[in-house]
Design a protein around this motif. Structure first.
Motif, short mmCIF file in Angstrom:
data_model
loop_
_atom_site.label_atom_id
_atom_site.label_comp_id
_atom_site.label_asym_id
_atom_site.label_seq_id
_atom_site.Cartn_x
_atom_site.Cartn_y
_atom_site.Cartn_z
N VAL A 258 7.50 -0.20 -8.71
CA VAL A 258 7.38 -1.28 -7.73
C VAL A 258 8.33 -2.41 -8.16
O VAL A 258 8.49 -2.67 -9.35
N TYR A 259 8.95 -3.02 -7.16
CA TYR A 259 9.90 -4.08 -7.40
C TYR A 259 9.44 -5.35 -6.67
O TYR A 259 8.69 -5.29 -5.71
N MET A 260 9.95 -6.47 -7.15
CA MET A 260 9.77 -7.70 -6.40
C MET A 260 11.04 -8.54 -6.53
O MET A 260 11.39 -8.97 -7.64
N GLN A 261 11.72 -8.69 -5.42
CA GLN A 261 12.90 -9.53 -5.36
C GLN A 261 12.45 -10.95 -5.07
O GLN A 261 11.75 -11.19 -4.08
N MET A 262 12.86 -11.88 -5.92
CA MET A 262 12.46 -13.27 -5.77
C MET A 262 13.71 -14.12 -5.57
O MET A 262 14.63 -14.07 -6.41
N ILE A 263 13.77 -14.88 -4.49
CA ILE A 263 14.88 -15.77 -4.24
C ILE A 263 14.36 -17.19 -4.04
O ILE A 263 13.14 -17.40 -3.90
N SER A 264 15.28 -18.13 -4.02
CA SER A 264 14.90 -19.54 -3.82
C SER A 264 13.76 -19.95 -4.74
O SER A 264 12.79 -20.58 -4.31
N PHE B 79 9.93 -14.04 -1.46
CA PHE B 79 9.72 -12.85 -2.29
C PHE B 79 9.60 -11.62 -1.40
O PHE B 79 9.02 -11.68 -0.31
N THR B 80 10.12 -10.51 -1.89
CA THR B 80 10.02 -9.25 -1.16
C THR B 80 9.57 -8.15 -2.13
O THR B 80 10.24 -7.91 -3.13
N ILE B 81 8.47 -7.51 -1.80
CA ILE B 81 7.98 -6.41 -2.62
C ILE B 81 8.41 -5.09 -2.01
O ILE B 81 8.46 -4.95 -0.78
N SER B 82 8.74 -4.14 -2.87
CA SER B 82 9.12 -2.82 -2.40
C SER B 82 8.72 -1.79 -3.46
O SER B 82 8.42 -2.17 -4.60
N ARG B 83 8.71 -0.53 -3.07
CA ARG B 83 8.33 0.51 -4.02
C ARG B 83 9.20 1.73 -3.82
O ARG B 83 9.64 2.02 -2.71
N THR C 195 0.83 -1.19 0.00
CA THR C 195 0.00 0.00 0.00
C THR C 195 0.87 1.25 0.00
O THR C 195 2.09 1.18 0.19
N SER C 196 0.23 2.39 -0.18
CA SER C 196 0.97 3.65 -0.16
C SER C 196 1.57 3.91 1.22
O SER C 196 2.55 4.64 1.35
N GLY C 197 1.00 3.29 2.24
CA GLY C 197 1.51 3.45 3.59
C GLY C 197 2.61 2.47 3.94
O GLY C 197 3.18 2.53 5.04
N GLY C 198 2.92 1.56 3.01
CA GLY C 198 4.02 0.63 3.25
C GLY C 198 3.62 -0.74 3.75
O GLY C 198 4.48 -1.60 3.95
N THR C 199 2.34 -0.96 3.96
CA THR C 199 1.89 -2.28 4.38
C THR C 199 2.06 -3.27 3.22
O THR C 199 1.78 -2.93 2.08
N THR C 200 2.52 -4.47 3.55
CA THR C 200 2.71 -5.48 2.52
C THR C 200 1.88 -6.73 2.82
O THR C 200 1.55 -7.01 3.97
N ASN C 201 1.58 -7.44 1.76
CA ASN C 201 0.79 -8.66 1.87
C ASN C 201 1.34 -9.66 0.85
O ASN C 201 1.63 -9.27 -0.29
N TYR C 202 1.50 -10.91 1.28
CA TYR C 202 2.09 -11.93 0.41
C TYR C 202 1.22 -13.17 0.36
O TYR C 202 0.57 -13.54 1.34
N ALA C 203 1.24 -13.84 -0.77
CA ALA C 203 0.64 -15.16 -0.86
C ALA C 203 1.46 -16.10 0.02
O ALA C 203 2.69 -15.96 0.12
N ASP C 204 0.79 -17.05 0.64
CA ASP C 204 1.49 -17.98 1.53
C ASP C 204 2.63 -18.71 0.80
O ASP C 204 3.67 -18.99 1.39
N SER C 205 2.43 -18.99 -0.47
CA SER C 205 3.41 -19.78 -1.22
C SER C 205 4.73 -19.05 -1.46
O SER C 205 5.73 -19.69 -1.81
N VAL C 206 4.75 -17.74 -1.25
CA VAL C 206 5.98 -16.98 -1.53
C VAL C 206 6.55 -16.30 -0.29
O VAL C 206 7.61 -15.68 -0.36
N LYS C 207 5.86 -16.40 0.82
CA LYS C 207 6.34 -15.76 2.05
C LYS C 207 7.74 -16.27 2.41
O LYS C 207 8.00 -17.46 2.38
#
Length: 119
Positions: free
Chosen positions: A77-83, A66-70, A51-63
């Motif tokens: 918006v970015y999404m770093q995906m590892i493993s 994956f890391t989302i940032s903006r 969100t614009s306030g910085g709250t993040t939400n992830y699907a259980d399968s990627v918790k």
């Protein structure tokens, strides 16, 4: 308003990728920014959102993987995906809720970027 996604590609299991999605055009503000994916034969699903306030939400399968940032200044918006796993293979779409002059609030979608996880 346009969204330009990039960063997809072919990666081996356990590898990493970083997706980017930049918004351009005339706009007043960007609220939620997120990533969805659609695998062959499956419905499009939410992967992560912020969100614009910085709250993040992830699907259980990627918790934890994956890391989302903006970057609000860059409207990106970015999404770093590892493993990465073979089951992460999909077309990844960015979606942004954007307010334009009016004001009008609308969800815009990027064109999709293919992520393939395979050895």
């Amino acid at each position: 308003v346009q969204l330009q996604a990039s960063g997809g590609g072919l990666v081996q299991p356990g590898g990493s990728l970083r997706l980017s999605c930049a918004a351009s055009g005339s706009m007043l503000s960007i609220e939620n920014m997120g990533w969805y994916r659609q695998a062959p034969g499956k419905q499009r699903e939410l992967v992560a959102e912020t969100t614009s306030g910085g709250t993040t939400n992830y699907a259980d399968s990627v918790k934890g993987r994956f890391t989302i940032s903006r970057d609000n200044a860059k409207k990106t918006v970015y999404m770093q995906m590892i493993s990465l796993k073979p089951e992460d293979t999909a077309i990844y779409y960015c979606k942004c809720r954007i307010t334009t002059r009016g004001p009008v609030v609308h969800d815009y979608w990027g064109q999709g970027t293919l992520v393939t996880v395979s050895s």
